[in-house]
Design a protein around this motif. Structure first.
Motif, PDB file in Angstrom:
ATOM      1  N   GLN A   1       0.836  -1.198   0.000  1.00  0.00           N
ATOM      2  CA  GLN A   1       0.000   0.000   0.000  1.00  0.00           C
ATOM      3  C   GLN A   1       0.872   1.248   0.000  1.00  0.00           C
ATOM      4  O   GLN A   1       2.055   1.208   0.343  1.00  0.00           O
ATOM      5  CB  GLN A   1      -0.887   0.049   1.252  1.00  0.00           C
ATOM      6  N   ARG A   2       0.272   2.365  -0.383  1.00  0.00           N
ATOM      7  CA  ARG A   2       0.932   3.661  -0.216  1.00  0.00           C
ATOM      8  C   ARG A   2      -0.092   4.681   0.263  1.00  0.00           C
ATOM      9  O   ARG A   2      -1.306   4.510   0.067  1.00  0.00           O
ATOM     10  CB  ARG A   2       1.591   4.132  -1.509  1.00  0.00           C
ATOM     11  N   LEU A   3       0.423   5.723   0.884  1.00  0.00           N
ATOM     12  CA  LEU A   3      -0.427   6.768   1.444  1.00  0.00           C
ATOM     13  C   LEU A   3      -0.626   7.864   0.411  1.00  0.00           C
ATOM     14  O   LEU A   3       0.355   8.352  -0.171  1.00  0.00           O
ATOM     15  CB  LEU A   3       0.220   7.337   2.706  1.00  0.00           C
ATOM     16  N   VAL A   4      -1.875   8.240   0.177  1.00  0.00           N
ATOM     17  CA  VAL A   4      -2.187   9.328  -0.755  1.00  0.00           C
ATOM     18  C   VAL A   4      -3.158  10.293  -0.090  1.00  0.00           C
ATOM     19  O   VAL A   4      -3.783   9.978   0.923  1.00  0.00           O
ATOM     20  CB  VAL A   4      -2.800   8.812  -2.075  1.00  0.00           C
ATOM     21  N   GLY A   5      -3.290  11.455  -0.682  1.00  0.00           N
ATOM     22  CA  GLY A   5      -4.228  12.442  -0.177  1.00  0.00           C
ATOM     23  C   GLY A   5      -5.508  12.472  -0.993  1.00  0.00           C
ATOM     24  O   GLY A   5      -5.805  11.563  -1.772  1.00  0.00           O
ATOM     25  N   ASP A   6      -6.267  13.539  -0.813  1.00  0.00           N
ATOM     26  CA  ASP A   6      -7.498  13.738  -1.578  1.00  0.00           C
ATOM     27  C   ASP A   6      -7.208  14.306  -2.964  1.00  0.00           C
ATOM     28  O   ASP A   6      -8.099  14.394  -3.801  1.00  0.00           O
ATOM     29  CB  ASP A   6      -8.431  14.709  -0.838  1.00  0.00           C
ATOM     30  N   VAL A   7      -5.954  14.728  -3.178  1.00  0.00           N
ATOM     31  CA  VAL A   7      -5.550  15.336  -4.450  1.00  0.00           C
ATOM     32  C   VAL A   7      -4.658  14.353  -5.214  1.00  0.00           C
ATOM     33  O   VAL A   7      -3.757  13.743  -4.624  1.00  0.00           O
ATOM     34  CB  VAL A   7      -4.788  16.655  -4.209  1.00  0.00           C
ATOM     35  N   ALA A   8      -4.904  14.214  -6.510  1.00  0.00           N
ATOM     36  CA  ALA A   8      -4.025  13.400  -7.360  1.00  0.00           C
ATOM     37  C   ALA A   8      -2.736  14.185  -7.562  1.00  0.00           C
ATOM     38  O   ALA A   8      -2.605  14.990  -8.495  1.00  0.00           O
ATOM     39  CB  ALA A   8      -4.715  13.098  -8.686  1.00  0.00           C
ATOM     40  N   PHE A   9      -1.796  13.972  -6.682  1.00  0.00           N
ATOM     41  CA  PHE A   9      -0.598  14.816  -6.582  1.00  0.00           C
ATOM     42  C   PHE A   9       0.175  14.878  -7.901  1.00  0.00           C
ATOM     43  O   PHE A   9       0.638  15.951  -8.312  1.00  0.00           O
ATOM     44  CB  PHE A   9       0.295  14.284  -5.459  1.00  0.00           C
ATOM     45  N   ASP A  10       0.306  13.751  -8.576  1.00  0.00           N
ATOM     46  CA  ASP A  10       1.097  13.725  -9.808  1.00  0.00           C
ATOM     47  C   ASP A  10       0.475  14.531 -10.939  1.00  0.00           C
ATOM     48  O   ASP A  10       1.140  14.815 -11.931  1.00  0.00           O
ATOM     49  CB  ASP A  10       1.315  12.275 -10.259  1.00  0.00           C
ATOM     50  N   GLU A  11      -0.805  14.885 -10.789  1.00  0.00           N
ATOM     51  CA  GLU A  11      -1.484  15.673 -11.820  1.00  0.00           C
ATOM     52  C   GLU A  11      -1.532  17.168 -11.472  1.00  0.00           C
ATOM     53  O   GLU A  11      -2.067  17.964 -12.248  1.00  0.00           O
ATOM     54  CB  GLU A  11      -2.923  15.165 -11.994  1.00  0.00           C
ATOM     55  N   ALA A  12      -0.989  17.525 -10.314  1.00  0.00           N
ATOM     56  CA  ALA A  12      -1.220  18.872  -9.768  1.00  0.00           C
ATOM     57  C   ALA A  12      -0.147  19.881 -10.153  1.00  0.00           C
ATOM     58  O   ALA A  12       0.118  20.832  -9.418  1.00  0.00           O
ATOM     59  CB  ALA A  12      -1.340  18.789  -8.247  1.00  0.00           C
ATOM     60  N   GLY A  13       0.443  19.692 -11.341  1.00  0.00           N
ATOM     61  CA  GLY A  13       1.514  20.586 -11.753  1.00  0.00           C
ATOM     62  C   GLY A  13       1.101  22.033 -11.938  1.00  0.00           C
ATOM     63  O   GLY A  13       1.947  22.930 -11.892  1.00  0.00           O
ATOM     64  N   ALA A  14      -0.189  22.295 -12.144  1.00  0.00           N
ATOM     65  CA  ALA A  14      -0.641  23.673 -12.344  1.00  0.00           C
ATOM     66  C   ALA A  14      -0.649  24.483 -11.050  1.00  0.00           C
ATOM     67  O   ALA A  14      -0.667  25.721 -11.085  1.00  0.00           O
ATOM     68  CB  ALA A  14      -2.041  23.681 -12.957  1.00  0.00           C
ATOM     69  N   ALA A  15      -0.658  23.807  -9.920  1.00  0.00           N
ATOM     70  CA  ALA A  15      -0.723  24.521  -8.640  1.00  0.00           C
ATOM     71  C   ALA A  15       0.503  25.407  -8.448  1.00  0.00           C
ATOM     72  O   ALA A  15       1.602  25.096  -8.912  1.00  0.00           O
ATOM     73  CB  ALA A  15      -0.825  23.517  -7.488  1.00  0.00           C
ATOM     74  N   GLY A  16       0.286  26.515  -7.737  1.00  0.00           N
ATOM     75  CA  GLY A  16       1.417  27.356  -7.388  1.00  0.00           C
ATOM     76  C   GLY A  16       2.161  26.824  -6.177  1.00  0.00           C
ATOM     77  O   GLY A  16       3.383  26.939  -6.068  1.00  0.00           O
TER      78      GLY A  16
END
Length: 291
Positions: free
Chosen positions: A246-261
């Motif tokens: 298993q791995r721990l993840v959040g509510d956000v698909a982190f690998d797709e979040a490149g647009a975030a500042g």
């Protein structure tokens, strides 16, 4: 997440370390040790780990740390008697009853029995009411308080002109988070599972707080370019490459979040802040009692 568009990582571990360093400094200046009592009912493994972490952190900061571990079959009267004794103990400034409780116990009744000025989790109806009306005596729930500190690292204390969207409406995180953002002058929208066009709403957020408890629900195309993303979620998902499976993840698909500042990672973002804010709340309860 491509390196060309990687957002700033908001380092919760480093910020939490700075908070606890300040707590340790202020604790050393007090004539009375801040007292934190943690009550654990039953043998839930995850709860046991959390309680141990909290107790060890309190001890490391020079607190008077007390732990009450009660059998899973403990009745309501016996648990409430422990809470009453801690309420009456002047050496205890903060009381935390670890949730969830066994199903036969009414968590709301137990929380209501805690002295509001010792309710360092900020879960009582009285502290919720104080927060709602902007009363500075409110003890604020630790996770949203930590989130505000992380947001402050990016935007400062005044959020005027910014639109914040909070996904999730729980009493523990979503609702107090929205109130804190509003009190910092943000324009706030609370969204949830029944909100129409949730992705479209999220795309309008300058500050997006994901606290729905659904693994990787927030996709990359939900994020406004340059937005600050605070990921409160923690879920375990299957991962054959890990020893645990298993791995721990959040509510956000982190690998797709490149647009975030800027974005909080999971783990290492909001999580460390929660315990740091528990220590801060306990210290401030002790300072208030010493006045």
């Amino acid at each position: 997440m491509s390196s060309a568009s990687s957002p700033r990582l908001i380092d919760g571990k480093a910020i939490a370390a700075a908070v606890t360093e300040d707590v340790a400094r202020r604790t050393a200046a007090l004539t009375v040790k801040p007292g934190l009592a943690v009550v654990l009912v039953g043998e839930d493994p995850a709860s046991g780990v959390y309680v141990s972490m909290k107790s060890k952190k309190a001890e490391s900061l020079g607190f008077h740390s007390v732990q009450h571990t009660l059998p899973a079959g403990t009745g309501a009267a016996d648990l409430l008697a422990v809470v009453a004794a801690l309420n009456a103990d002047p050496a205890i400034h903060g009381i935390l009853v670890q949730l969830p409780l066994p199903k036969h116990l009414d968590a709301a009744a137990v929380i209501a029995a805690i002295d509001p000025d010792k309710d360092v989790d900020g879960l009582s109806v009285i502290n919720a009411g104080r927060l709602t009306v902007g009363d500075r005596s409110a003890i604020v729930p630790c996770t949203p308080l930590g989130c505000m500190t992380l947001i402050g690292e990016v935007h400062g204390a005044d959020l005027s002109g910014l639109h914040a969207v909070v996904i999730g409406r729980s009493r523990l995180v979503g609702l107090p988070m929205a109130l804190l953002l509003q009190q910092a002058n943000a324009t706030v929208t609370i969204a949830h599972s029944r909100t129409p066009d949730l992705p479209g709403l999220a795309r309008g957020a300058d500050i997006l707080v994901a606290a729905a408890g659904r693994a990787e629900m927030v996709r990359g195309d939900w994020i406004k370019p340059g937005a600050t993303v605070i990921d409160v979620g923690t879920s375990r998902v299957p991962d054959a490459t890990r020893t645990s499976g298993q791995r721990l993840v959040g509510d956000v698909a982190f690998d797709e979040a490149g647009a975030a500042g800027a974005i909080t990672p999971v783990p290492g973002g909001v999580g460390p802040m929660t315990i740091a804010m528990l220590m801060k709340n306990t210290l401030e309860a002790a300072e208030k009692a010493a006045r």
